[in-house]
Motif scaffolding. Sequence first.
Motif, PDB file in Angstrom:
ATOM      1  N   GLN A 138       4.923  -6.191   9.375  1.00 13.76           N
ATOM      2  CA  GLN A 138       4.074  -5.973   8.174  1.00 13.76           C
ATOM      3  C   GLN A 138       4.429  -7.322   7.274  1.00 13.76           C
ATOM      4  OE1 GLN A 138       2.764  -3.232   8.589  1.00 13.76           O
ATOM      5  NE2 GLN A 138       3.283  -1.917   6.780  1.00 13.76           N
ATOM      6  N   MET A 160       2.812   5.449   2.792  1.00 14.87           N
ATOM      7  CA  MET A 160       3.866   4.320   3.411  1.00 14.87           C
ATOM      8  C   MET A 160       4.855   4.947   4.332  1.00 14.87           C
ATOM      9  SD  MET A 160       6.972   3.021   3.258  1.00 14.87           S
ATOM     10  CE  MET A 160       7.730   3.327   1.644  1.00 14.87           C
ATOM     11  N   VAL A 161       5.621   6.149   3.974  1.00  9.23           N
ATOM     12  CA  VAL A 161       6.789   6.644   4.745  1.00  9.23           C
ATOM     13  C   VAL A 161       6.216   7.126   6.002  1.00  9.23           C
ATOM     14  CG1 VAL A 161       8.364   8.730   4.647  1.00  9.23           C
ATOM     15  CG2 VAL A 161       7.954   7.042   2.746  1.00  9.23           C
ATOM     16  N   VAL A 217       4.847   4.371   8.172  1.00  6.08           N
ATOM     17  CA  VAL A 217       5.870   3.437   8.958  1.00  6.08           C
ATOM     18  C   VAL A 217       6.528   4.148  10.233  1.00  6.08           C
ATOM     19  CG1 VAL A 217       8.225   2.389   8.820  1.00  6.08           C
ATOM     20  CG2 VAL A 217       6.418   1.934   7.134  1.00  6.08           C
ATOM     21  N   SER A 251       6.440  -0.903   2.326  1.00  9.97           N
ATOM     22  CA  SER A 251       7.190  -1.183   3.169  1.00  9.97           C
ATOM     23  C   SER A 251       8.013  -2.178   3.550  1.00  9.97           C
ATOM     24  CB  SER A 251       6.293  -0.674   4.583  1.00  9.97           C
ATOM     25  OG  SER A 251       5.560  -2.054   4.776  1.00  9.97           O
ATOM     26  N   LEU A 304      12.187  -1.937   5.044  1.00 10.05           N
ATOM     27  CA  LEU A 304      12.075  -2.605   6.482  1.00 10.05           C
ATOM     28  C   LEU A 304      12.964  -3.748   6.426  1.00 10.05           C
ATOM     29  CD1 LEU A 304       8.404  -1.974   7.743  1.00 10.05           C
ATOM     30  CD2 LEU A 304      10.583  -1.107   8.376  1.00 10.05           C
TER      31      LEU A 304
END
Length: 285
Positions: free
Chosen positions: A36, A68-69, A72, A181, A185
């Motif tokens: 990312q 996003m959740v 990812v 993200s 991360l």
Amino acid sequence: MALRLGAAVCVSAMFIAGRVASTRGVHIVETLFYRQLLALPVVLSWIAMTGGFGSIRARRIGAHATRMVVGVAGMALNFLSYILLPPAEAVTIGFTMPIFGTILSAAILKEKTGLHRWSAVLVGFLGVLVTQRPDAGELLPLGVAVAIAAAFMTACVSLILRELGRTENAGNIVFWFTALSLPPLGLGAVLYGGGHDPLTWALLLFIGLSGGAAQMLLTGALRWAPVSVVLPMDYSSILWIALLGLLIGQGWPPATTWIGASLIMVSGLYIAWREHLHARRQRSA
């Protein structure tokens, strides 16, 4: 079609690089972070050359956070499937994404799904069973489960993107997925990351750049042609994965993998064709 083909090459190379990086001590959370982080400059350059930075204003930040959740989680499962399984088997099971998309569309969006598409779903799952040949003792059940879960999560992302696309443009969606993200991360990379040799850092750089390039190519392909036209290019991934697998010593996939992949591809293409016919009927109604 050429852009989508380029995206298939980039995605294939990215996952193979992720598999090699894992053998060199890179934690999967670290792989996701650099995927990312290093893609962000590519995404920002693309936005600057297209809609400009004003286009990234978010109208629905909650929906972006959900995307996003789920995104990812799907990305993590996809990388993990290539680590746990031979690459050709991982990509073949990943082809079931349109099948799960059909199931989710019927269950969640209440879209009408007739006998034709349900038959295609059954053919696709038959293809998955064929890949799990009786002599495939080396295929971990966990790896198969992870690959199926990855395809399911990718199908969930496609539904979320369909909803987001009603109010947000492509650059906006890609930017917020990347930006949102990075904090979680980044924390994971601090906890699980470590020092690496130059070749491993080069692999992480390649993963980020190829991932960013794939996002741009996928979006560009959909600007020039509908999904039903460009989707067949995605199935070229089995060839690129097989060739790249040879380079890292995985050997050529067995006949059952090609047969199973063919059944899944026919299923996915038929589903795409039926959706295209349905959309055309709606436009003419």
